[in-house]
Design an enzyme around this catalytic site. Structure first.
Site, short mmCIF file in Angstrom:
data_model
loop_
_atom_site.label_atom_id
_atom_site.label_comp_id
_atom_site.label_asym_id
_atom_site.label_seq_id
_atom_site.Cartn_x
_atom_site.Cartn_y
_atom_site.Cartn_z
N ASN A 163 -9.78 65.56 -52.88
CA ASN A 163 -8.74 65.29 -52.35
C ASN A 163 -8.76 64.03 -52.26
O ASN A 163 -10.25 63.02 -52.63
CB ASN A 163 -8.25 65.84 -51.15
N SER B 102 -2.87 66.41 -55.13
CA SER B 102 -2.52 65.39 -54.09
C SER B 102 -1.96 66.09 -53.23
O SER B 102 -1.29 67.05 -53.75
CB SER B 102 -1.78 64.75 -55.50
N GLU B 103 -2.33 65.37 -51.59
CA GLU B 103 -2.19 66.86 -50.74
C GLU B 103 -0.16 66.87 -51.48
O GLU B 103 0.20 67.82 -49.92
CB GLU B 103 -2.34 66.80 -49.39
N ASN B 104 0.98 66.49 -51.50
CA ASN B 104 2.23 66.82 -51.73
C ASN B 104 2.01 67.85 -53.09
O ASN B 104 3.37 67.50 -53.36
CB ASN B 104 2.36 65.02 -51.69
N SER C 293 -0.62 73.71 -50.86
CA SER C 293 -1.21 72.49 -50.66
C SER C 293 -2.20 72.00 -49.08
O SER C 293 -3.74 72.51 -49.82
CB SER C 293 -0.44 71.53 -50.91
#
Lengths: 229, 229
Positions: free
Chosen positions: B33, B56-58, B98
Site C-alpha cells: 500500500n 489502494s485502500e479505496n 480492502s
C-alpha cells in the site's frame, strides 16, 4: 413484486427527513450520488448527520449540501482536502460538528450495523486521540478498542446497473463504501445509470443484492466515469 | 542547524531518489500500500520484471500507473484521488474487504509519509500538534495491519528540527509499527535494539546524519546509497 423504481427525483428522496442520519456514498469524485444529493438540497432539509469519507469537493454534491445549511454534523475520515473549502468555512465558524473516524473503522462500523452485530474490537487507533472514551480490551496479549455499530436512517449511494429487484453492480473503484452503506441503513436509495431486465445481471457478479435496496432512480445514460457534471 | 542543512543540501537525495531506494527493497510477490505524496513515485522505480502488486485502500488490488491520454476513467482513482489504471489480473473490492486486507495482515508493506517517527517505531503522520483536527484517512488501519511499515520523509523539518526522535511529541497514528525510514539523508532500520543506520547519501558522513537525528544511531555497518547518475 414491490416497485422500487422511483420515476422522479422528488419521489426518490421523499422519505429523507429533517434530523436524519444519512450515509452518503462517494470517495473523492467517484461514486458520489449527485442527483440524490441535489434532490435532498432542493427539499431544504435541515439538521442532517452525514456519514461520508470526504467533506465535499468544490461546490457540488456534499459541498452544496453543507453550503446550503442542511448538515449539522459530519462523520468522516478525511475532512481537510484542499477542495473541501466549503466545509472548512462552516467548521471554522462553528456551524458544523465533526467526528473523525479511521477509514477502515468507519467501513467496519457500518458493516457491523448491517450485519446485526453489537460492535467489534480493533487495534486501529489504540493509543491515539481517536481512542479517547472508548473501552479498551486485551485479548491474547494484543490491545484493542471496542468500536460500536454505525447504523443510519438512510443511505444515498450510486451504482452502475440495477434490475427491478434492486440488484446492483458498480463500476471499478466507484464501488468502495457503497455496498457497505446499502447494508447499514434502514432505507437505501440508489441513483443508477442504467436499468436492465430481471435476469440480465449475472447472479455471480451482483455485488449488492436487492434485499439491501429500497428505491432507485435512473439518471439515464451518461459518459461512463464522468458523473453528473 | 538550518545553516548546516543548507551546506548539505547538494548532497540530499531527491524525492525520486528516495522513492528508488524504497523500490529497491520491495520484493517479488509483495502486496504494497502506498500513501499519499512521495510514495506514489515508487512504482516507476520497481525493476522491470519484478512482480510487486499495489493495493489502494479505496478498493483496488493491482493498481497500475496513471492512464495514457484518452484512457482516463473518473471511476478509477487512487486513494490520493489521482487517476490510475488496473493491471491485468487486478481486482476491485469494497471498503471493508480492502481494510480486511490491511488489518488482516495481507499487506506485505505499507509506505507512508510522516511528520515524526520515534526510535521505538511510533508513527506520527495524521495531525500536527498545533491543529485541533487532522485527516486520518486509512493511515491508522493500514499502519497497524501491514507486516512492514516503511516511512518516506525529509530527514528534518524545514526549520532543521529532527523528525526522527527518541520519544514522540506529535499525536500518535500507530505505536511501534515503523520498520524502516527512508529520508533525503539516509536509510534507517528500526530494530528492538534501536535505530540502525544502514546507508547514507553520497557525500554525507554518519556524523552528519546523527547530528540531524534526535535519537542514537548505530552506524557500525553503514553503507552508501547508490544513486543513479
Amino acid at each position: 413484486m414491490k416497485k422500487k423504481r422511483a420515476e422522479t427525483l422528488e419521489d426518490a428522496v421523499a422519505n429523507v427527513e429533517d434530523g436524519a442520519t444519512v450515509l452518503l456514498g462517494g470517495f473523492g469524485g467517484t461514486s458520489v450520488p449527485e442527483f440524490l444529493i441535489d434532490g435532498v438540497c432542493d427539499r431544504g432539509l435541515r439538521e442532517l448527520t452525514i456519514v461520508s469519507n470526504n467533506a465535499g469537493n468544490g461546490r457540488t454534491g456534499l459541498a452544496r449540501m453543507i453550503e446550503e445549511g442542511c448538515v449539522a454534523k459530519l462523520i468522516c475520515t478525511f475532512p481537510w482536502a484542499k477542495d473541501s473549502f466549503v466545509f472548512k468555512e462552516l467548521y471554522d465558524a462553528g456551524k458544523i460538528e465533526l467526528e473523525i473516524v479511521p477509514q477502515g473503522t468507519l467501513a467496519e462500523r457500518m458493516r457491523t450495523a448491517g450485519a446485526g452485530l453489537g460492535g467489534f474490537l480493533t487495534q486501529t487507533a489504540v493509543g491515539t486521540d481517536l481512542a479517547e472514551g472508548k473501552q479498551a480490551l486485551t485479548i491474547d496479549g494484543k490491545d484493542y478498542i471496542l468500536e460500536l455499530p454505525l447504523r443510519a436512517d438512510m443511505a444515498l449511494i450510486k451504482a452502475y446497473k440495477v434490475d427491478p429487484r434492486g440488484n446492483l453492480v458498480y463500476r471499478k473503484s466507484a464501488r468502495n463504501f457503497s455496498p457497505i452503506m446499502a447494508m447499514a441503513a434502514d432505507h437505501t436509495i440508489v441513483e443508477v445509470a442504467e436499468e436492465v431486465a430481471i435476469g440480465d445481471l449475472d447472479p455471480e457478479v451482483i455485488i449488492t443484492p436487492g434485499v439491501f435496496v429500497d428505491r432507485y432512480f435512473i439518471t439515464g445514460p451518461y459518459d461512463l466515469g464522468r458523473g453528473k457534471r | 542547524m538550518s545553516a548546516q542543512i543548507n551546506r548539505l543540501t547538494p548532497h540530499l537525495l531527491t524525492r525520486g531518489q528516495i522513492a528508488a531506494c524504497v523500490a529497491a527493497d520491495l520484493e517479488e510477490d509483495w502486496l504494497v500500500n502506498l500513501g499519499i505524496g512521495m510514495p506514489t513515485l515508487i512504482p516507476e522505480y520497481i525493476p522491470p520484471g519484478r512482480d510487486v502488486m499495489f493495493h489502494s485502500e479505496n478498493g483496488i488490488i493491482g493498481m497500475g500507473p496513471p492512464p495514457a491520454p484518452g484512457e482516463e476513467d473518473q471511476d478509477l482513482i487512487s486513494a490520493g484521488k489521482g487517476l490510475v489504471t488496473l493491471i491485468p489480473g487486478g481486482a476491485y473490492v469494497n471498503h471493508t474487504d480492502s481494510f480486511a486486507i490491511a488489518r488482516g495482515g495481507r499487506l506485505d508493506c505499507a509506505v507512508l509519509g510522516a511528520f515524526q517517527v520515534a526510535a521505538n517505531g511510533d508513527l506520527c503522520n495524521w495531525r500536527l500538534p498545533n491543529q485541533t483536527s487532522g485527516s486520518v484517512g486509512g493511515a491508522m488501519d493500514i499502519a497497524v495491519g501491514a507486516k512492514r511499515v516503511f516511512v518516506t520523509m525529509s530527514h528534518t523539518t524545514r526549520e532543521g528540527d529532527a523528525k526522527i526522535v527518541a520519544e514522540r511529541t506529535y499525536p500518535l497514528t500507530a505505536g511501534g509499527v515503523v520498520t524502516k525510514i527512508y529520508t533525503d539523508m539516509a536509510v534507517i532500520a528500526v530494530t528492538p535494539d534501536g535505530l540502525v543506520l544502514e546507508a547514507i547519501a553520497p557525500g554525507l558522513t554518519a556524523d552528519d546524519v546523527q547530528a540531524a537525528t534526535g535519537a542514537p544511531l548505530d552506524s557500525a555497518n553503514v553503507g552508501t546509497i547508490s544513486v543513479a547518475a
